[in-house]
Scaffold this active site. Structure first.
Site, PDB file in Angstrom:
ATOM      1  N   GLY A  14       0.891  -1.328  -0.112  1.00  0.00           N
ATOM      2  CA  GLY A  14       0.057  -0.026  -0.019  1.00  0.00           C
ATOM      3  C   GLY A  14       0.990   1.246   0.039  1.00  0.00           C
ATOM      4  N   ARG A  75       1.378  -5.092  -6.098  1.00  0.00           N
ATOM      5  CA  ARG A  75       1.551  -6.275  -5.099  1.00  0.00           C
ATOM      6  C   ARG A  75       1.777  -7.520  -6.005  1.00  0.00           C
ATOM      7  NH1 ARG A  75      -2.633  -3.320  -2.061  1.00  0.00           N
ATOM      8  NH2 ARG A  75      -1.617  -3.170   0.199  1.00  0.00           N
ATOM      9  N   ASP A 107       4.336  -4.533   6.603  1.00  0.00           N
ATOM     10  CA  ASP A 107       4.727  -5.909   6.866  1.00  0.00           C
ATOM     11  C   ASP A 107       4.885  -6.849   5.748  1.00  0.00           C
ATOM     12  OD1 ASP A 107       2.116  -6.077   6.742  1.00  0.00           O
ATOM     13  OD2 ASP A 107       1.923  -7.373   8.410  1.00  0.00           O
ATOM     14  N   THR A 130       3.864   2.980   5.476  1.00  0.00           N
ATOM     15  CA  THR A 130       2.431   2.590   5.855  1.00  0.00           C
ATOM     16  C   THR A 130       1.891   3.434   6.504  1.00  0.00           C
ATOM     17  OG1 THR A 130       1.147   1.074   6.687  1.00  0.00           O
ATOM     18  CG2 THR A 130       3.153   0.794   7.709  1.00  0.00           C
ATOM     19  N   ASP A 132      -0.693   2.804   8.362  1.00  0.00           N
ATOM     20  CA  ASP A 132      -1.583   2.343   9.301  1.00  0.00           C
ATOM     21  C   ASP A 132      -0.866   2.219  10.701  1.00  0.00           C
ATOM     22  OD1 ASP A 132      -3.211   1.457   7.452  1.00  0.00           O
ATOM     23  OD2 ASP A 132      -2.223  -0.626   7.229  1.00  0.00           O
ATOM     24  N   ASP A 134       1.089   0.150  12.128  1.00  0.00           N
ATOM     25  CA  ASP A 134       1.137  -1.216  12.720  1.00  0.00           C
ATOM     26  C   ASP A 134       2.335  -2.101  12.833  1.00  0.00           C
ATOM     27  OD1 ASP A 134       1.301  -1.372   9.865  1.00  0.00           O
ATOM     28  OD2 ASP A 134      -0.305  -2.945   9.779  1.00  0.00           O
ATOM     29  N   ARG A 176      -6.415  -0.873   9.100  1.00  0.00           N
ATOM     30  CA  ARG A 176      -6.426  -2.278   9.254  1.00  0.00           C
ATOM     31  C   ARG A 176      -6.742  -3.010  10.711  1.00  0.00           C
ATOM     32  NH1 ARG A 176      -2.132  -5.115   5.469  1.00  0.00           N
ATOM     33  NH2 ARG A 176      -0.584  -4.011   6.911  1.00  0.00           N
ATOM     34  N   ARG A 274      -4.755   7.931   2.260  1.00  0.00           N
ATOM     35  CA  ARG A 274      -3.526   7.220   1.777  1.00  0.00           C
ATOM     36  C   ARG A 274      -2.738   8.533   0.834  1.00  0.00           C
ATOM     37  NH1 ARG A 274      -3.555   2.078  -0.525  1.00  0.00           N
ATOM     38  NH2 ARG A 274      -4.083   0.578   0.800  1.00  0.00           N
TER      39      ARG A 274
HETATM   40  P1  ADP Z   1       2.256  -4.052   2.657  1.00  0.00           P
HETATM   41  O1  ADP Z   1       3.787  -4.166   2.445  1.00  0.00           O
HETATM   42  O2  ADP Z   1       1.660  -2.938   2.701  1.00  0.00           O
HETATM   43  O3  ADP Z   1       1.890  -4.815   4.016  1.00  0.00           O
HETATM   44  P2  ADP Z   1       1.389  -6.456   1.097  1.00  0.00           P
HETATM   45  O4  ADP Z   1       1.149  -7.320   2.194  1.00  0.00           O
HETATM   46  O5  ADP Z   1       0.299  -6.330   0.020  1.00  0.00           O
HETATM   47  O6  ADP Z   1       1.610  -4.876   1.422  1.00  0.00           O
HETATM   48  O7  ADP Z   1       2.846  -7.010   0.382  1.00  0.00           O
HETATM   49  C1  ADP Z   1       3.279  -6.491  -0.706  1.00  0.00           C
HETATM   50  C2  ADP Z   1       4.183  -7.214  -1.318  1.00  0.00           C
HETATM   51  O8  ADP Z   1       5.114  -7.981  -0.353  1.00  0.00           O
HETATM   52  C3  ADP Z   1       3.365  -8.726  -1.775  1.00  0.00           C
HETATM   53  O9  ADP Z   1       2.621  -8.319  -2.892  1.00  0.00           O
HETATM   54  C4  ADP Z   1       4.224  -9.389  -2.252  1.00  0.00           C
HETATM   55  O10 ADP Z   1       5.039  -9.327  -3.353  1.00  0.00           O
HETATM   56  C5  ADP Z   1       5.320  -9.281  -0.889  1.00  0.00           C
HETATM   57  N1  ADP Z   1       5.123 -10.355   0.224  1.00  0.00           N
HETATM   58  C6  ADP Z   1       3.967  -9.980   0.896  1.00  0.00           C
HETATM   59  N2  ADP Z   1       3.906 -11.295   2.012  1.00  0.00           N
HETATM   60  C7  ADP Z   1       5.182 -11.867   1.797  1.00  0.00           C
HETATM   61  C8  ADP Z   1       5.698 -13.132   2.030  1.00  0.00           C
HETATM   62  N3  ADP Z   1       4.834 -13.583   3.290  1.00  0.00           N
HETATM   63  N4  ADP Z   1       6.660 -13.355   1.765  1.00  0.00           N
HETATM   64  C9  ADP Z   1       7.247 -13.028   0.694  1.00  0.00           C
HETATM   65  N5  ADP Z   1       6.921 -11.929   0.089  1.00  0.00           N
HETATM   66  C10 ADP Z   1       5.718 -11.307   0.554  1.00  0.00           C
END
Ligand code: ADP
Length: 341
Positions: A14, A75, A107, A130, A132, A134, A176, A274
């Site tokens: 995000g 993503r 995260d 982020t 959030d 969080d 979230r 955002r």
């Molecule tokens: P944010 O970083 O804002 O929490 P996302 O959870 O959508 O956003 O994660 C962003 C990108 O990071 C995902 O599209 C993926 O490419 C990568 N990612 C997320 N979770 C994992 C994971 N458990 N292991 C490896 N890469 C991950």
């Protein structure tokens, strides 16, 4: 003459206001230390597709005040699930001679960063991008302050019209599973009640709480009300119906519990949280954190994420940061309660 050290930056997940200021800080700090610096488009997707370009000081001019991210974000779920996708990413980084990577995201992005470090063998530094707030290892994330200010601005405007009509506004804000945007914007906007996911209540208990708060407030002569709810309350298991609109309708249908006629409206602030120009506070945080990320890569350190604790910039192992449990600031919640009496 030895080759210059090469590092790259990407933004992922995000977006958050202040990501641009962080990109600028990383690029300009790296150039100051005579490194070459590359920008990766669209997060891990751009790594896979080799959308990696060298950046100059001028390339990051005129972005400090802009929301969003000039590098784009995306993503790529396959990054987590498909080792071949990840290998392609590592190969692309190596082909450019890139030894260090800055990942600005939340995260999920940090989990990806950890794989680049431990599986790909490339030093990675995380920056907490982020809204959030969080991530437990840092007091603040990049974008949080701007999002809170956007909420406060929206609530101020709602307050004007609520006050004119003697209405109650139930305002849904983002975050979230984290209630920080709700708590901070609720306190700053003088809300009667703040609903956050970290406090476990049933929907009936939340409704009782809101009724009590409105009764107190109306009893001292206030003509309108502001209720702030974190989206995570509504997303809690078995509470999918518990939206701002639902609460407003319930109050309208159960006015007698409040002791006077209630005209309540639900309002979801939504994705405007955002966007927008980052606040000075977010820009300064981005500048400090971006510089720190470059320092760590200069020292050949990796697997770390940058945070701010008691206004000092810190670096914490990503593994550790991800396993830390966020604690809600109980005093802030008590304070909100005291001030809304
Ligand atoms: P944010 O970083 O804002 O929490 P996302 O959870 O959508 O956003 O994660 C962003 C990108 O990071 C995902 O599209 C993926 O490419 C990568 N990612 C997320 N979770 C994992 C994971 N458990 N292991 C490896 N890469 C991950």
């Amino acid at each position: 003459m030895a080759d210059k050290k090469k590092i790259a930056i990407l933004t992922s997940g995000g977006d958050a206001p202040g990501m641009n200021a962080a990109i600028r800080a990383v690029v300009r700090s790296a150039l100051y230390f005579d490194m070459e610096v590359f920008g990766v488009r669209d997060g891990y997707l751009g790594l896979m597709q080799d959308e990696i370009e060298q950046l100059s000081a001028g390339d990051v001019g005129d972005i400090i005040h802009r929301g969003g991210t000039m590098l784009g974000t995306a993503r790529l779920p396959e990054f987590a699930t498909d080792p071949a996708v990840r290998q392609k990413c590592y190969e692309n980084l190596r082909a450019h001679g890139i030894e260090g990577l800055v990942v600005c995201g939340g995260d999920g992005s940090y989990r990806g960063a950890n794989l680049v470090q431990h599986e790909g063998g490339i030093n990675v530094i995380g920056l907490p991008g982020t809204i959030d707030n969080d991530l437990a290892y840092t007091d603040y994330t990049i974008g949080f302050d701007t999002a809170v200010n956007t909420c406060v601005d929206s609530i101020n405007k709602l307050r004007d019209t609520m006050a004119s009509h003697g209405r109650v506004s139930v305002v849904d804000v983002m975050g979230r599973g984290c209630g920080d945007i709700a708590v901070h914007s609720g306190i700053a906007a003088g809300a009667e009640a703040i609903l956050i996911p970290e406090i476990k209540k049933t929907d009936n208990q939340w409704l009782d709480y809101i009724v009590q708060k409105l009764r107190t407030s109306f009893a001292r002569g206030k003509k309108y009300g502001i209720i702030v709810m974190a989206e995570g309350v509504y997303a809690a298991p078995k509470m999918h119906h518990f939206t701002a609109d639902y609460i407003a309708s319930w109050l309208n249908a159960n006015s007698e519990t409040v002791g006077r006629r209630v005209d309540a409206r639900g309002c979801v602030i939504g994705h405007v949280q955002r966007g927008g120009s980052p606040t000075a506070s977010d820009r300064i945080l981005s500048a400090r954190m971006g510089e720190k990320a470059v320092d760590l890569l200069r020292e050949n350190q990796g697997g770390l994420c940058v945070g701010v604790v008691k206004n000092r910039i810190v670096a914490v192992e990503i593994d550790k940061a991800l396993s830390m449990k966020r604690r809600v600031d109980k005093h802030l919640i008590e304070l909100a309660d005291i001030l809304a009496r």
